[in-house]
Design a protein around this motif. Structure first.
Motif, PDB file in Angstrom:
ATOM      1  N   UNK A  85     -10.590  19.151  -6.540  1.00  0.00           N
ATOM      2  CA  UNK A  85     -10.019  17.789  -6.203  1.00  0.00           C
ATOM      3  C   UNK A  85     -11.011  16.580  -6.592  1.00  0.00           C
ATOM      4  N   UNK A  86     -12.263  16.811  -6.567  1.00  0.00           N
ATOM      5  CA  UNK A  86     -13.207  15.969  -7.235  1.00  0.00           C
ATOM      6  C   UNK A  86     -13.212  15.770  -8.692  1.00  0.00           C
TER       7      UNK A  86
ATOM      8  N   UNK B 173     -17.006   4.492 -19.572  1.00  0.00           N
ATOM      9  CA  UNK B 173     -17.692   4.617 -18.482  1.00  0.00           C
ATOM     10  C   UNK B 173     -17.645   5.753 -17.736  1.00  0.00           C
ATOM     11  N   UNK B 174     -18.699   6.294 -16.816  1.00  0.00           N
ATOM     12  CA  UNK B 174     -18.552   7.486 -16.020  1.00  0.00           C
ATOM     13  C   UNK B 174     -17.430   7.242 -14.896  1.00  0.00           C
ATOM     14  N   UNK B 175     -16.817   8.166 -14.585  1.00  0.00           N
ATOM     15  CA  UNK B 175     -15.756   8.349 -13.365  1.00  0.00           C
ATOM     16  C   UNK B 175     -16.172   9.048 -12.203  1.00  0.00           C
ATOM     17  N   UNK B 176     -16.641   8.626 -11.068  1.00  0.00           N
ATOM     18  CA  UNK B 176     -17.229   9.784 -10.198  1.00  0.00           C
ATOM     19  C   UNK B 176     -16.359   9.737  -9.079  1.00  0.00           C
ATOM     20  N   UNK B 177     -16.712  11.001  -8.336  1.00  0.00           N
ATOM     21  CA  UNK B 177     -16.093  11.185  -7.132  1.00  0.00           C
ATOM     22  C   UNK B 177     -17.244  11.803  -6.079  1.00  0.00           C
ATOM     23  N   UNK B 178     -17.366  11.367  -5.024  1.00  0.00           N
ATOM     24  CA  UNK B 178     -18.443  11.949  -3.931  1.00  0.00           C
ATOM     25  C   UNK B 178     -17.700  12.588  -2.909  1.00  0.00           C
ATOM     26  N   UNK B 179     -18.103  13.732  -2.349  1.00  0.00           N
ATOM     27  CA  UNK B 179     -17.629  14.534  -1.443  1.00  0.00           C
ATOM     28  C   UNK B 179     -18.798  15.338  -0.769  1.00  0.00           C
ATOM     29  N   UNK B 180     -18.658  15.714   0.769  1.00  0.00           N
ATOM     30  CA  UNK B 180     -19.478  16.757   1.317  1.00  0.00           C
ATOM     31  C   UNK B 180     -19.051  18.149   1.319  1.00  0.00           C
ATOM     32  N   UNK B 181     -19.955  18.990   0.692  1.00  0.00           N
ATOM     33  CA  UNK B 181     -19.696  20.409   0.442  1.00  0.00           C
ATOM     34  C   UNK B 181     -20.528  21.276   1.158  1.00  0.00           C
ATOM     35  N   UNK B 182     -19.847  22.319   1.947  1.00  0.00           N
ATOM     36  CA  UNK B 182     -20.513  23.240   2.735  1.00  0.00           C
ATOM     37  C   UNK B 182     -20.823  24.410   1.844  1.00  0.00           C
ATOM     38  N   UNK B 183     -22.201  24.785   2.003  1.00  0.00           N
ATOM     39  CA  UNK B 183     -22.665  26.063   1.455  1.00  0.00           C
ATOM     40  C   UNK B 183     -23.242  27.063   2.210  1.00  0.00           C
TER      41      UNK B 183
ATOM     42  N   UNK C 205     -19.742  14.112  -8.463  1.00  0.00           N
ATOM     43  CA  UNK C 205     -19.057  14.735  -9.874  1.00  0.00           C
ATOM     44  C   UNK C 205     -18.514  13.575 -10.712  1.00  0.00           C
ATOM     45  N   UNK C 206     -19.171  13.360 -11.797  1.00  0.00           N
ATOM     46  CA  UNK C 206     -18.834  12.320 -12.875  1.00  0.00           C
ATOM     47  C   UNK C 206     -18.513  12.841 -14.243  1.00  0.00           C
ATOM     48  N   UNK C 207     -17.657  12.063 -14.823  1.00  0.00           N
ATOM     49  CA  UNK C 207     -16.989  12.549 -15.976  1.00  0.00           C
ATOM     50  C   UNK C 207     -16.989  11.494 -17.040  1.00  0.00           C
ATOM     51  N   UNK C 208     -17.393  11.443 -18.395  1.00  0.00           N
ATOM     52  CA  UNK C 208     -17.320  10.320 -19.105  1.00  0.00           C
ATOM     53  C   UNK C 208     -16.552  11.131 -20.455  1.00  0.00           C
TER      54      UNK C 208
END
Length: 461
Positions: free
Chosen positions: A8-9, A380-390, A399-402
Motif C-alpha cells: 500500500x505504501x 522529486x521524491x514521493x513519500x507515504x507514511x504509515x505506522x507498522x507493527x513488528x 517510504x519514498x520513491x524517485x
C-alpha cells in the motif's frame, strides 16, 4: 500484514510518481558536469620510471591512445581519457565514463583519438558495459590511408595465469592531458567486499589516465585504469582485464551506436540491480547488539560498516550510530551515479534528559533526514507514511520513491523508520537503494522493516 502495508505504501508512492511524470514534459538531456578526466591547471609531473617501465612503454606506445570528447558546436574539448588498441582493425578499449557524454548525447558530442606519434582521427562507439565501466570503440577509416589499422594490438594476459601479490605492473595513459606516461606500481589482489571484482593497484592513476592499459612484465594487459581513492596515497583501482577481453570478443563485429544509448544503458542497469537485490536479500540480517531493539545490520560481503558512540559533549543524550555502504557505484553521467545500497541506524537513550527534552531531540533527528529534490536526472521524491507493527514493536515508517527521467522503470528508494514505544528511548533507521525496479523496491523495503524487532530479552520483560 507487513507486506500488505508495504504494498500500500509503495503503491501510493508509485502512483504519485507516475502522475507527476505525466504532468511535465521530459527535461532536456542532463548537463554534463566536468568529469574526472577534464584537464586541470598545474598538474603534477609524472614520477621517474625504471628501465623495465621504459622498455614496456617503448614496446606498446604504438597501441596507446588519448580519447577526446569534443563538443560539436564549438569543437572544444569536453573531456579526455585514455585507451588502447585491441585489434589490427582499429578497435579500441576505454572506460565507459570516458565516452559517456557521446553515448548519451551523440548529437552534441563527437569522439577523437590521438596517438603517441601525433596522428589523430574520429572514433565510433560499438558497445559498452556500464557495470564494468568499459567501452569498445573503433577508429573511423577516412579512406585516405589513415585510421589505426595495422598498428598492432595489445594482448590480454590469460586468465589461467593469475598475478601474485606484489608483482610489478605498469599503468599507461595521458594524465591531465600533459603527455603520455607510464606509472609503475604493484598488484595487490582484488578489493575486499566489492560486489564486482576490482584490482587494488598500488600506484598513482591520475585524471586523464582512465581507460588506459595496465601491463605485466611481458607487456600483456592485466587491467584497465578506472579510478583512484581520494585523499589517499597510491591507492588506485583497475577493471580486471578479463572483462575487457569479454567485451571485445562479443562485440568486435557490432554495428556502431548512432543514437542516444539510454535504452541500452537502462537494460544493463536493470539486469545489474536484479542480481544485486537477489544477493542482498539472500543474506540474513546480523545483530547490532542493542539491549532493547533488534536493528538490521547487513553482512559485510559487499558492504562496509562503521560505527561510533556517544561523545563527551552530548549533554545527556547517549547514542550509538552505525552506517553500512557499498564502496562501488555505477557511473551514468557526469551528474549521476547509481547502483548502490546504503543504510544506517542510530539508537538513542535519553533517560538522563527526561521525556520532553528527549522527544524534542528525537523528533528533530527524524526531520533532519534529507530525501532529495527534483533535478535533471530524477523526479522529486514521493513519500507515504504509515505506522507498522513488528511483533508488538510499533514503528513509524516513511517510504519514498524517485523516478529516473531517462531510465524507465528504475527508481531511488528511501525508507525511514523510527521506533515509537518509549518516552526516553528510541532507534532511527534509514535504508537507501539507488536504481532499482518497483518490484525490487517493494522487496527491499519489506526486508528492511523485517529486520526491526524486540530483542529476546526485551520481549520477555
Amino acid at each position: 500484514m507487513l507486506k500488505s502495508c508495504l504494498k500500500s505504501l509503495l503503491g501510493a508512492a508509485f502512483a504519485g510518481l507516475a502522475l507527476a511524470a505525466a504532468a511535465q514534459s521530459p527535461p532536456p538531456a542532463p548537463a554534463i558536469a566536468p568529469n574526472p578526466q577534464q584537464p586541470q591547471a598545474q598538474p603534477p609531473q609524472p614520477p621517474t620510471v625504471s628501465a623495465s617501465a621504459r622498455r614496456l612503454y617503448e614496446r606498446s606506445k604504438g597501441q596507446l591512445l588519448q580519447i577526446r570528447t569534443l563538443l560539436k558546436t564549438q569543437d572544444s574539448q569536453a573531456s579526455v581519457g585514455s585507451g588502447f588498441l585491441v585489434s589490427d582493425d582499429g578497435h579500441v578499449v576505454t572506460n565507459y565514463h570516458v565516452i559517456s557524454q557521446f553515448a548519451l548525447e551523440p548529437d552534441s558530442y563527437r569522439l577523437r583519438y590521438a596517438t603517441t606519434d601525433g596522428q589523430g582521427g574520429a572514433l565510433e562507439l560499438l558497445d559498452f558495459d556500464a557495470r564494468r565501466d568499459l567501452a569498445l570503440l573503433r577508429a573511423v577509416d577516412d579512406g585516405k590511408g589513415g585510421g589505426l589499422k595495422g598498428r598492432g594490438a595489445l594482448a590480454f594476459r590469460p586468465q589461467n595465469q593469475p598475478l601474485a601479490k606484489g608483482e610489478r605492473i605498469y599503468s599507461m595513459g595521458n594524465p591531465h592531458d600533459v603527455a603520455f606516461a607510464v606509472v609503475e606500481g604493484n598488484y595487490n589482489g582484488l578489493v575486499e567486499r566489492s560486489f564486482d571484482p576490482l584490482i587494488y593497484y598500488a600506484g598513482g592513476i591520475n585524471p586523464g589516465m582512465s581507460g588506459g592499459p595496465v601491463l605485466d612484465e611481458d607487456g600483456l594487459v592485466v587491467g584497465v585504469n578506472v579510478s583512484t581513492l581520494l585523499f589517499a596515497q597510491q591507492v588506485s583501482f583497475l577493471v580486471p582485464g578479463e572483462f575487457a577481453e569479454s567485451l571485445v570478443k562479443r562485440s568486435l563485429a557490432a554495428k556502431p551506436i548512432r543514437t542516444a544509448a539510454w535504452s541500452r544503458l537502462r537494460d544493463q542497469l536493470t539486469r545489474y540491480q536484479d542480481e544485486l537485490v537477489t544477493r542482498f536479500l539472500a543474506a540474513p540480517w546480523e545483530s547490532a547488539n542493542h539491549d532493547r531493539y533488534r536493528l538490521p545490520v547487513p553482512k559485510q560481503d559487499f558492504m562496509r560498516c562503521w560505527g561510533r558512540g556517544t561523545s563527551a559533549d552530548t549533554k545527556g543524550l547517549d547514542f550509538e550510530r552505525s552506517q553500512c555502504r557499498m564502496d562501488h557505484a555505477l557511473f551514468v553521467s557526469g551528474n549521476l551515479q547509481t547502483g548502490w545500497l546504503d543504510m544506517s541506524h542510530e539508537a538513542y537513550d535519553g533517560s538522563k534528559l527526561g521525556a520532553l527534552r528527549f522527544a524534542r531531540q528525537y523528533t528533530g533527528s527524524f526531520r533532519n533526514e534529507r530525501l532529495g529534490s527534483a533535478d535533471k536526472s530524477r523526479t522529486a521524491p514521493y513519500c507515504k507514511e504509515q505506522f507498522v507493527d513488528r511483533d508488538g514493536l510499533p514503528l513509524r515508517a516513511v517510504v519514498c520513491l524517485r523516478a529516473y527521467r531517462k531510465l524507465d522503470g528504475l527508481h531511488d528508494l528511501s525508507v525511514l523508520v523510527t521506533t515509537v514505544d518509549s518516552p526516553t528511548e528510541g532507534a532511527l533507521g534509514r535504508f537507501d537503494a539507488r536504481g532499482v525496479s518497483f518490484d525490487n523496491a517493494l522487496k527491499l523495503a519489506a526486508h528492511y522493516l523485517e529486520g526491526f524487532a524486540w530483542t529476546k530479552s526485551s520481549k520477555t520483560k
